[in-house]
Design an enzyme around this catalytic site. Structure first.
Site, short mmCIF file in Angstrom:
data_model
loop_
_atom_site.label_atom_id
_atom_site.label_comp_id
_atom_site.label_asym_id
_atom_site.label_seq_id
_atom_site.Cartn_x
_atom_site.Cartn_y
_atom_site.Cartn_z
N LEU A 31 0.82 -1.22 0.00
CA LEU A 31 0.00 0.00 0.00
C LEU A 31 0.85 1.27 0.00
CD1 LEU A 31 -2.86 -1.10 2.47
CD2 LEU A 31 -2.77 -1.36 -0.02
N ASN A 33 1.68 2.93 -2.56
CA ASN A 33 1.10 3.86 -3.53
C ASN A 33 -0.36 3.51 -3.82
OD1 ASN A 33 1.41 6.16 -5.17
ND2 ASN A 33 1.56 4.87 -7.00
N ALA A 79 3.94 -5.06 -8.62
CA ALA A 79 4.43 -4.20 -7.54
C ALA A 79 5.73 -3.53 -7.96
CB ALA A 79 4.65 -5.02 -6.27
N SER A 122 7.87 -1.94 -19.50
CA SER A 122 7.40 -0.65 -19.98
C SER A 122 8.00 -0.31 -21.33
CB SER A 122 7.84 0.41 -18.96
OG SER A 122 7.73 1.69 -19.50
N TYR A 146 14.32 4.45 -13.14
CA TYR A 146 13.08 3.65 -13.25
C TYR A 146 13.15 2.75 -14.48
CZ TYR A 146 8.37 2.45 -14.73
OH TYR A 146 7.27 1.77 -15.19
N LYS A 150 13.48 -1.64 -15.11
CA LYS A 150 12.66 -2.51 -15.98
C LYS A 150 13.58 -3.33 -16.90
CE LYS A 150 8.70 -1.32 -14.35
NZ LYS A 150 7.99 -2.26 -13.49
N PHE A 175 2.34 0.40 -22.88
CA PHE A 175 2.45 1.76 -23.39
C PHE A 175 1.75 2.68 -22.37
CE2 PHE A 175 5.09 1.55 -27.11
CZ PHE A 175 5.37 0.20 -27.06
N SER A 213 -0.25 22.17 -17.87
CA SER A 213 0.98 22.62 -18.55
C SER A 213 1.29 21.59 -19.63
CB SER A 213 2.16 22.68 -17.58
OG SER A 213 1.91 23.62 -16.58
N ARG A 228 1.78 9.76 -27.80
CA ARG A 228 1.86 8.51 -27.04
C ARG A 228 0.78 7.54 -27.50
NH1 ARG A 228 5.69 10.86 -26.05
NH2 ARG A 228 6.74 11.31 -24.10
P1 NAD Z 1 0.62 1.68 -8.98
O1 NAD Z 1 1.59 2.49 -8.19
O2 NAD Z 1 -0.80 2.14 -9.02
O3 NAD Z 1 0.63 0.15 -8.49
C1 NAD Z 1 1.78 -0.47 -8.00
C2 NAD Z 1 1.42 -1.10 -6.67
O4 NAD Z 1 2.58 -1.77 -6.16
C3 NAD Z 1 0.97 -0.09 -5.61
O5 NAD Z 1 -0.27 -0.50 -5.08
C4 NAD Z 1 2.08 -0.14 -4.55
O6 NAD Z 1 1.56 0.07 -3.26
C5 NAD Z 1 2.65 -1.53 -4.75
N1 NAD Z 1 4.06 -1.73 -4.38
C6 NAD Z 1 5.15 -1.03 -4.80
N2 NAD Z 1 6.27 -1.56 -4.28
C7 NAD Z 1 5.88 -2.63 -3.52
C8 NAD Z 1 6.57 -3.59 -2.75
N3 NAD Z 1 7.90 -3.57 -2.62
N4 NAD Z 1 5.84 -4.53 -2.11
C9 NAD Z 1 4.50 -4.58 -2.22
N5 NAD Z 1 3.80 -3.70 -2.94
C10 NAD Z 1 4.48 -2.74 -3.59
O7 NAD Z 1 1.22 1.54 -10.46
P2 NAD Z 1 0.56 0.95 -11.78
O8 NAD Z 1 0.38 2.06 -12.73
O9 NAD Z 1 -0.57 0.08 -11.43
O10 NAD Z 1 1.80 0.11 -12.32
C11 NAD Z 1 1.91 -1.30 -12.12
C12 NAD Z 1 3.22 -1.77 -12.75
O11 NAD Z 1 3.21 -1.45 -14.14
C13 NAD Z 1 4.47 -1.12 -12.18
O12 NAD Z 1 5.49 -2.09 -12.09
C14 NAD Z 1 4.81 -0.06 -13.20
O13 NAD Z 1 6.19 0.22 -13.21
C15 NAD Z 1 4.38 -0.75 -14.49
N6 NAD Z 1 4.08 0.20 -15.58
C16 NAD Z 1 3.15 1.18 -15.38
C17 NAD Z 1 2.90 2.10 -16.41
C18 NAD Z 1 1.90 3.21 -16.21
O14 NAD Z 1 1.90 4.15 -17.02
N7 NAD Z 1 1.01 3.15 -15.22
C19 NAD Z 1 3.57 2.00 -17.63
C20 NAD Z 1 4.51 0.98 -17.81
C21 NAD Z 1 4.75 0.08 -16.76
N1 UFG Z 2 2.43 15.78 -20.50
C1 UFG Z 2 2.12 17.13 -20.50
N2 UFG Z 2 1.73 17.67 -19.32
C2 UFG Z 2 1.61 16.96 -18.17
C3 UFG Z 2 1.93 15.59 -18.18
C4 UFG Z 2 2.36 15.03 -19.37
O1 UFG Z 2 2.22 17.81 -21.52
O2 UFG Z 2 1.25 17.54 -17.12
C5 UFG Z 2 2.83 15.15 -21.78
C6 UFG Z 2 4.22 14.54 -21.77
O3 UFG Z 2 5.19 15.51 -22.13
C7 UFG Z 2 4.07 13.42 -22.80
C8 UFG Z 2 2.61 12.98 -22.64
O4 UFG Z 2 1.95 14.07 -22.01
O5 UFG Z 2 4.23 13.94 -24.11
C9 UFG Z 2 2.45 11.73 -21.78
O6 UFG Z 2 3.11 11.93 -20.54
P1 UFG Z 2 2.89 10.96 -19.28
O7 UFG Z 2 3.68 11.53 -18.15
O8 UFG Z 2 1.44 10.74 -19.06
O9 UFG Z 2 3.50 9.57 -19.79
P2 UFG Z 2 4.96 9.20 -20.31
O10 UFG Z 2 4.81 8.74 -21.71
O11 UFG Z 2 5.93 10.26 -20.02
O12 UFG Z 2 5.34 7.97 -19.37
C10 UFG Z 2 4.43 6.90 -19.07
C11 UFG Z 2 4.74 6.35 -17.68
C12 UFG Z 2 6.11 5.69 -17.68
C13 UFG Z 2 6.17 4.64 -18.76
C14 UFG Z 2 5.79 5.23 -20.10
C15 UFG Z 2 5.68 4.12 -21.13
O13 UFG Z 2 4.71 7.40 -16.72
O14 UFG Z 2 6.30 5.07 -16.43
O15 UFG Z 2 4.53 5.88 -20.03
O16 UFG Z 2 5.36 4.62 -22.37
F1 UFG Z 2 7.43 4.16 -18.83
#
Ligand code: NAD
Ligand code: UFG
Length: 332
Positions: A31, A33, A79, A122, A146, A150, A175, A213, A228
């Site tokens: 928990l 995040n 996680a 990712s 980060y 991965k 994505f 922004s 994206r």
């Molecule tokens: P999230 O933060 O909502 O979910 C991750 C969960 O993992 C959280 O509930 C957090 O409490 C838990 N957690 C973190 N470290 C932990 C640990 N050591 N032990 C137990 N629980 C732990 O994030 P999400 O968006 O659901 O992402 C899930 C996974 O997908 C992550 O590994 C993230 O890196 C990957 N990912 C997410 C995105 C995105 O844009 N959301 C994109 C690419 C990859």
């Molecule tokens: N953006 C803005 N304003 C904001 C937030 C984002 O203009 O306040 C723009 C960014 O510059 C980018 C697009 O919106 O062009 C998407 O940005 P995000 O932050 O939503 O997503 P990213 O593509 O930067 O990254 C996300 C996850 C990463 C993951 C990646 C995989 O945050 O963890 O997608 O494609 F690795």
């Protein structure tokens, strides 16, 4: 199926898709995040009880207890810490949390004879390869710790699968997941100021933030803003179910995206039109480390998993807004 990070954004949605597909789910999450509430809401949607362990999945003893208590048929490892900026400030926290947890889990799988492991990777591992990103591309260095966690976990899992021929690993490269479950009960509710685009847009729409922004309008894209591959979180969740059903021995890598690029301005416009709201925005400097353009080649997942993303950007915008309207934020 053990779902680590199952209280988080993608994890909760995937638990729904897994249960709908007939799987039994056990969740482990510390928990850090997410909130316990998301587990309660999840139970409300599915009308079912799921065992929940509030543990750090880097803690081997605690993880072993789960393997001892349940007959697991696989692990989906969500996680992880995922804030790119924070990973630059606190690299050791990110390496320890994301890499150690993966090692602990995979070692437990080997010890207890659990042969299926799905890892949340990712699109960031592609670095600035040429779009569309294809699974066969060499990984290029990412610009932050980060992304490195991965890439490192992908390599660790690949080596372990090579050394253990009965072990199956799916490396799923996500994505940009946005949107929420259609119930509006679960979705993405980041703590504090959102880093990502969609939660920022929904908070502007709600009046919690004055304006969005937009980070740069001088990229070589359709309108100068970043492009994206946005994917509905329920499509992403269903991609996990498809990956589990298709699992073969060895390591298999799949992009989970739509194959379509959408610019920031296009997403803002789609959100406004889908929901009848206005999003104020200002163009500001580029955000360091951002790519101009990122979208997937989705052929491999279509052919080998029989999976494609079905929901369009309008649905993503409507579902994200429905969830935002239902959400009470704390400490904003
Ligand atoms: P999230 O933060 O909502 O979910 C991750 C969960 O993992 C959280 O509930 C957090 O409490 C838990 N957690 C973190 N470290 C932990 C640990 N050591 N032990 C137990 N629980 C732990 O994030 P999400 O968006 O659901 O992402 C899930 C996974 O997908 C992550 O590994 C993230 O890196 C990957 N990912 C997410 C995105 C995105 O844009 N959301 C994109 C690419 C990859
Ligand atoms: N953006 C803005 N304003 C904001 C937030 C984002 O203009 O306040 C723009 C960014 O510059 C980018 C697009 O919106 O062009 C998407 O940005 P995000 O932050 O939503 O997503 P990213 O593509 O930067 O990254 C996300 C996850 C990463 C993951 C990646 C995989 O945050 O963890 O997608 O494609 F690795």
């Amino acid at each position: 199926m053990l779902v680590t990070g199952g209280a988080g954004y993608i994890g909760t949605h995937t638990c729904i898709a897994l249960i709908e597909a007939g799987h039994t789910v056990v969740v482990a999450d510390n928990l850090c995040n997410s909130k316990r509430e998301s587990i309660e809401k999840f139970k409300k949607i599915m009308n079912t009880h799921i065992p929940f362990y509030e543990i750090d999945v880097s803690n081997r003893k605690a993880v072993e207890t789960i393997f001892e208590n349940h007959q697991l048929d696989g692990v989906i490892h969500f996680a992880g810490l995922k804030a790119v900026g924070e990973s630059v400030e606190k690299p050791s926290l990110y390496y320890e949390n994301n890499v150690v947890s993966t090692l602990v889990l995979v070692n437990c799988c080997l010890k207890f004879g659990v042969n299926r492991f799905v890892f949340s990777s990712s699109a960031t591992v592609y670095g600035d390869n040429k779009v569309p990103f294809v699974e066969t591309m060499d990984l290029l260095p990412t610009t932050n710790p980060y992304g490195e966690t991965k890439a490192i976990c992908e390599r660790i899992l690949t080596d372990i699968a090579k050394a253990n021929p009965s072990f199956s690993v799916s490396l799923l490269r996500y994505f940009n997941p946005i949107g929420a479950h259609e119930s509006g009960l679960i979705g993405e509710a980041p703590n504090g100021i959102p880093n990502n685009l969609m939660p920022y847009i929904t908070q502007v729409a709600k009046g919690m933030r004055d304006y969005l922004s937009i980070f740069g309008n001088d990229y070589p894209t359709i309108d100068g803003t970043g492009v994206r591959d946005y994917i509905h979180v329920m499509d992403l969740a269903e991609g996990h179910v498809a990956a589990i059903h298709a699992m073969l021995q060895g390591v298999h890598i799949y992009n989970l995206g739509t194959g379509q690029g959408t610019s920031v301005l296009q997403l803002v416009k789609a959100f406004e039109e889908a929901n009848g709201v206005t999003i104020r925005y200002e163009i500001v400097e580029r955000r360091p480390g951002d790519l101009a353009c990122c979208y997937a080649d989705v052929e491999k997942a279509r052919q080998e998993l029989g999976w494609i993303a079905k929901r369009d950007v309008v649905t993503m915008c409507k579902d994200a807004w429905r969830f935002e309207k239902n959400t009470l934020h704390q400490g904003v």
